[in-house]
Design a protein around this motif. Structure first.
Motif, PDB file in Angstrom:
ATOM      1  N   ILE A 195      -7.312 -42.984  -3.629  1.00 35.55           N
ATOM      2  CA  ILE A 195      -8.290 -43.791  -4.361  1.00 35.55           C
ATOM      3  C   ILE A 195      -9.373 -42.905  -4.962  1.00 35.55           C
ATOM      4  O   ILE A 195      -9.943 -42.055  -4.288  1.00 35.55           O
ATOM      5  N   GLU A 196      -9.653 -43.139  -6.239  1.00 33.47           N
ATOM      6  CA  GLU A 196     -10.714 -42.431  -6.946  1.00 33.47           C
ATOM      7  C   GLU A 196     -11.888 -43.349  -7.276  1.00 33.47           C
ATOM      8  O   GLU A 196     -13.034 -42.902  -7.318  1.00 33.47           O
ATOM      9  N   SER A 197     -11.599 -44.639  -7.547  1.00 38.43           N
ATOM     10  CA  SER A 197     -12.665 -45.579  -7.909  1.00 38.43           C
ATOM     11  C   SER A 197     -12.226 -47.002  -7.601  1.00 38.43           C
ATOM     12  O   SER A 197     -11.041 -47.266  -7.368  1.00 38.43           O
ATOM     13  N   PHE A 198     -13.198 -47.910  -7.613  1.00 34.03           N
ATOM     14  CA  PHE A 198     -12.940 -49.317  -7.350  1.00 34.03           C
ATOM     15  C   PHE A 198     -13.835 -50.167  -8.239  1.00 34.03           C
ATOM     16  O   PHE A 198     -14.905 -49.742  -8.670  1.00 34.03           O
ATOM     17  N   LEU A 199     -13.385 -51.392  -8.503  1.00 30.03           N
ATOM     18  CA  LEU A 199     -14.038 -52.289  -9.446  1.00 30.03           C
ATOM     19  C   LEU A 199     -14.915 -53.305  -8.734  1.00 30.03           C
ATOM     20  O   LEU A 199     -14.475 -53.959  -7.791  1.00 30.03           O
ATOM     21  N   LEU A 200     -16.152 -53.437  -9.224  1.00 31.88           N
ATOM     22  CA  LEU A 200     -17.044 -54.504  -8.768  1.00 31.88           C
ATOM     23  C   LEU A 200     -17.578 -55.254  -9.971  1.00 31.88           C
ATOM     24  O   LEU A 200     -17.743 -54.695 -11.056  1.00 31.88           O
ATOM     25  N   MET A 201     -17.863 -56.519  -9.756  1.00 25.07           N
ATOM     26  CA  MET A 201     -18.390 -57.406 -10.782  1.00 25.07           C
ATOM     27  C   MET A 201     -19.879 -57.592 -10.533  1.00 25.07           C
ATOM     28  O   MET A 201     -20.304 -57.713  -9.395  1.00 25.07           O
ATOM     29  N   LYS A 202     -20.665 -57.677 -11.611  1.00 24.56           N
ATOM     30  CA  LYS A 202     -22.112 -57.809 -11.493  1.00 24.56           C
ATOM     31  C   LYS A 202     -22.541 -59.269 -11.602  1.00 24.56           C
ATOM     32  O   LYS A 202     -22.288 -59.924 -12.605  1.00 24.56           O
ATOM     33  N   HIS A 203     -23.166 -59.756 -10.524  1.00 30.90           N
ATOM     34  CA  HIS A 203     -23.867 -61.033 -10.552  1.00 30.90           C
ATOM     35  C   HIS A 203     -25.313 -60.719 -10.913  1.00 30.90           C
ATOM     36  O   HIS A 203     -25.715 -59.554 -10.905  1.00 30.90           O
ATOM     37  N   PRO A 204     -26.113 -61.715 -11.201  1.00 33.26           N
ATOM     38  CA  PRO A 204     -27.500 -61.420 -11.584  1.00 33.26           C
ATOM     39  C   PRO A 204     -28.260 -60.546 -10.579  1.00 33.26           C
ATOM     40  O   PRO A 204     -29.059 -59.706 -10.970  1.00 33.26           O
ATOM     41  N   ASN A 205     -27.977 -60.710  -9.274  1.00 31.03           N
ATOM     42  CA  ASN A 205     -28.755 -59.963  -8.281  1.00 31.03           C
ATOM     43  C   ASN A 205     -27.917 -59.210  -7.245  1.00 31.03           C
ATOM     44  O   ASN A 205     -28.443 -58.797  -6.221  1.00 31.03           O
ATOM     45  N   ARG A 206     -26.630 -59.040  -7.514  1.00 31.47           N
ATOM     46  CA  ARG A 206     -25.785 -58.332  -6.537  1.00 31.47           C
ATOM     47  C   ARG A 206     -24.445 -57.967  -7.163  1.00 31.47           C
ATOM     48  O   ARG A 206     -24.072 -58.481  -8.205  1.00 31.47           O
TER      49      ARG A 206
END
Length: 142
Positions: free
Chosen positions: A17-28
């Motif tokens: 693993i080199e990277s992972f995806l996260l989604m942006k909510h308004p505060n987290r």
């Protein structure tokens, strides 16, 4: 206490693993996930939500059949359950993105690929434990 269930994916790039995806909510930061529809399996829900929220399809990923992570916490639903607390169960699966895809965000203002460098401290309630479990699963924990 009412109960609800959601399922989603941790999408990673690279082997190891080199990277992972996260989604942006308004505060987290969070992961692509959503509530299970009636008659839907956990995996069907996770795949549907992944495609709906990111444009990533089942054909774009390789699912790790040996990884399933579950957590529970109490959430106050302002609309659902009449504004009362509910016990939320969330199930996450792990998948590697097999090819480059252009993200098509429909529910989040932004998404970001984070460098894989455990241990991670991003979002204690829902993200950090999952990332630690993945690091242990792939033998990359420090």
């Amino acid at each position: 206490m009412p109960q609800t269930k959601a399922c989603g994916f941790l999408i990673v790039k690279g082997n190891p693993i080199e990277s992972f995806l996260l989604m942006k909510h308004p505060n987290r930061w969070d992961l692509p996930k959503g509530h299970v529809d009636e008659g839907e399996t956990e995996m069907q829900c996770a795949l549907r939500e992944l495609e709906e929220e990111t444009g990533i399809t089942a054909d774009d990923i390789a699912i790790d059949p040996d990884f399933r992570y579950q957590l529970q916490y109490v959430v106050n639903y302002k609309k659902k359950f009449g504004g009362t607390d509910a016990l939320k169960t969330v199930v996450y699966f792990l998948a590697r993105l097999d090819k480059e895809v252009e993200l098509n965000l429909t529910e989040h203002g932004d998404a970001q690929w984070f460098a894989w460098d455990p241990p991670h401290i991003i979002q204690e309630q829902t993200v950090d434990g999952l990332l630690a479990a993945v690091a242990e699963h792939v033998g990359q924990s420090k």
